[in-house]
Design a protein around this motif. Structure first.
Motif, PDB file in Angstrom:
ATOM      1  N   SER A 149      14.371 -40.294 -40.284  1.00 32.28           N
ATOM      2  CA  SER A 149      14.019 -39.486 -41.456  1.00 32.28           C
ATOM      3  C   SER A 149      12.711 -38.801 -41.141  1.00 32.28           C
ATOM      4  O   SER A 149      11.774 -39.434 -40.665  1.00 32.28           O
ATOM      5  CB  SER A 149      13.841 -40.361 -42.698  1.00 32.28           C
ATOM      6  OG  SER A 149      15.049 -41.011 -43.013  1.00 32.28           O
ATOM      7  N   PHE A 150      12.654 -37.493 -41.377  1.00 37.80           N
ATOM      8  CA  PHE A 150      11.430 -36.764 -41.074  1.00 37.80           C
ATOM      9  C   PHE A 150      11.226 -35.616 -42.044  1.00 37.80           C
ATOM     10  O   PHE A 150      12.137 -35.179 -42.731  1.00 37.80           O
ATOM     11  CB  PHE A 150      11.419 -36.274 -39.624  1.00 37.80           C
ATOM     12  CG  PHE A 150      12.547 -35.341 -39.259  1.00 37.80           C
ATOM     13  CD1 PHE A 150      12.402 -33.970 -39.359  1.00 37.80           C
ATOM     14  CD2 PHE A 150      13.750 -35.848 -38.808  1.00 37.80           C
ATOM     15  CE1 PHE A 150      13.432 -33.117 -39.020  1.00 37.80           C
ATOM     16  CE2 PHE A 150      14.791 -35.005 -38.458  1.00 37.80           C
ATOM     17  CZ  PHE A 150      14.636 -33.635 -38.565  1.00 37.80           C
ATOM     18  N   LEU A 151       9.979 -35.151 -42.093  1.00 36.71           N
ATOM     19  CA  LEU A 151       9.575 -34.041 -42.952  1.00 36.71           C
ATOM     20  C   LEU A 151       9.126 -32.878 -42.087  1.00 36.71           C
ATOM     21  O   LEU A 151       8.317 -33.067 -41.179  1.00 36.71           O
ATOM     22  CB  LEU A 151       8.387 -34.442 -43.839  1.00 36.71           C
ATOM     23  CG  LEU A 151       8.563 -35.637 -44.750  1.00 36.71           C
ATOM     24  CD1 LEU A 151       7.217 -36.090 -45.291  1.00 36.71           C
ATOM     25  CD2 LEU A 151       9.487 -35.279 -45.887  1.00 36.71           C
ATOM     26  N   PRO A 152       9.635 -31.683 -42.342  1.00 36.79           N
ATOM     27  CA  PRO A 152       9.082 -30.523 -41.635  1.00 36.79           C
ATOM     28  C   PRO A 152       7.674 -30.243 -42.155  1.00 36.79           C
ATOM     29  O   PRO A 152       7.416 -30.381 -43.344  1.00 36.79           O
ATOM     30  CB  PRO A 152      10.035 -29.390 -41.980  1.00 36.79           C
ATOM     31  CG  PRO A 152      10.951 -29.893 -43.031  1.00 36.79           C
ATOM     32  CD  PRO A 152      10.728 -31.347 -43.220  1.00 36.79           C
ATOM     33  N   ASN A 153       6.753 -29.917 -41.268  1.00 36.32           N
ATOM     34  CA  ASN A 153       5.376 -29.608 -41.667  1.00 36.32           C
ATOM     35  C   ASN A 153       5.226 -28.098 -41.803  1.00 36.32           C
ATOM     36  O   ASN A 153       4.916 -27.415 -40.844  1.00 36.32           O
ATOM     37  CB  ASN A 153       4.385 -30.135 -40.632  1.00 36.32           C
ATOM     38  CG  ASN A 153       4.178 -31.610 -40.776  1.00 36.32           C
ATOM     39  OD1 ASN A 153       5.132 -32.356 -40.871  1.00 36.32           O
ATOM     40  ND2 ASN A 153       2.949 -32.040 -40.802  1.00 36.32           N
ATOM     41  N   GLN A 154       5.458 -27.610 -42.997  1.00 38.70           N
ATOM     42  CA  GLN A 154       5.318 -26.182 -43.261  1.00 38.70           C
ATOM     43  C   GLN A 154       4.343 -26.028 -44.414  1.00 38.70           C
ATOM     44  O   GLN A 154       4.552 -26.605 -45.471  1.00 38.70           O
ATOM     45  CB  GLN A 154       6.664 -25.560 -43.629  1.00 38.70           C
ATOM     46  CG  GLN A 154       7.700 -25.701 -42.546  1.00 38.70           C
ATOM     47  CD  GLN A 154       9.082 -25.292 -43.025  1.00 38.70           C
ATOM     48  OE1 GLN A 154       9.299 -25.055 -44.187  1.00 38.70           O
ATOM     49  NE2 GLN A 154      10.015 -25.226 -42.100  1.00 38.70           N
ATOM     50  N   SER A 155       3.315 -25.249 -44.185  1.00 43.00           N
ATOM     51  CA  SER A 155       2.328 -25.080 -45.248  1.00 43.00           C
ATOM     52  C   SER A 155       2.958 -24.370 -46.438  1.00 43.00           C
ATOM     53  O   SER A 155       3.684 -23.397 -46.289  1.00 43.00           O
ATOM     54  CB  SER A 155       1.128 -24.285 -44.733  1.00 43.00           C
ATOM     55  OG  SER A 155       1.549 -23.020 -44.285  1.00 43.00           O
ATOM     56  N   GLY A 156       2.716 -24.911 -47.608  1.00 40.91           N
ATOM     57  CA  GLY A 156       3.200 -24.305 -48.840  1.00 40.91           C
ATOM     58  C   GLY A 156       4.657 -24.591 -49.153  1.00 40.91           C
ATOM     59  O   GLY A 156       5.152 -24.188 -50.189  1.00 40.91           O
ATOM     60  N   ALA A 157       5.366 -25.286 -48.282  1.00 40.48           N
ATOM     61  CA  ALA A 157       6.777 -25.569 -48.511  1.00 40.48           C
ATOM     62  C   ALA A 157       6.939 -26.812 -49.376  1.00 40.48           C
ATOM     63  O   ALA A 157       6.079 -27.677 -49.414  1.00 40.48           O
ATOM     64  CB  ALA A 157       7.502 -25.775 -47.188  1.00 40.48           C
TER      65      ALA A 157
END
Length: 89
Positions: free
Chosen positions: A69-77
């Motif tokens: 399980s992972f989270l994309p690191n996108q600013s403002g997302a």
């Protein structure tokens, strides 16, 4: 110089588990080995390609079913958690 298209996106791995193994590697030993990996990854984002390399290494040691399980690191997302299951014969 790397451009954004050349660099692997950063992700934060929430948890990586080995569900099944073959050969000498047991699920228990794989999980023990992943304890510190999971703790470090929750603290610091890693390039997606590096994460793929970890999956390949686990597969090379005999892991046949892996869930991450992972989270994309996108600013403002918005916070979106992804689950990836890798299985091999």
């Amino acid at each position: 110089m790397a451009t954004p298209a050349d660099t692997s996106p950063l992700i934060t791995v929430e948890k990586l588990t080995v569900n099944k193994t073959q050969g000498m590697l047991t699920v228990e030993s794989a999980q023990e080995g992943l304890e510190s990996f999971n703790a470090r990854c929750q603290e610091k984002p890693m390039p997606f390609q590096e994460f793929v390399n970890v999956l390949l290494i686990l597969s090379g040691f005999g892991a046949t079913d892996i869930t991450a399980s992972f989270l994309p690191n996108q600013s403002g997302a918005q916070k979106v958690s992804w689950t990836l299951t890798v299985a091999s014969a």
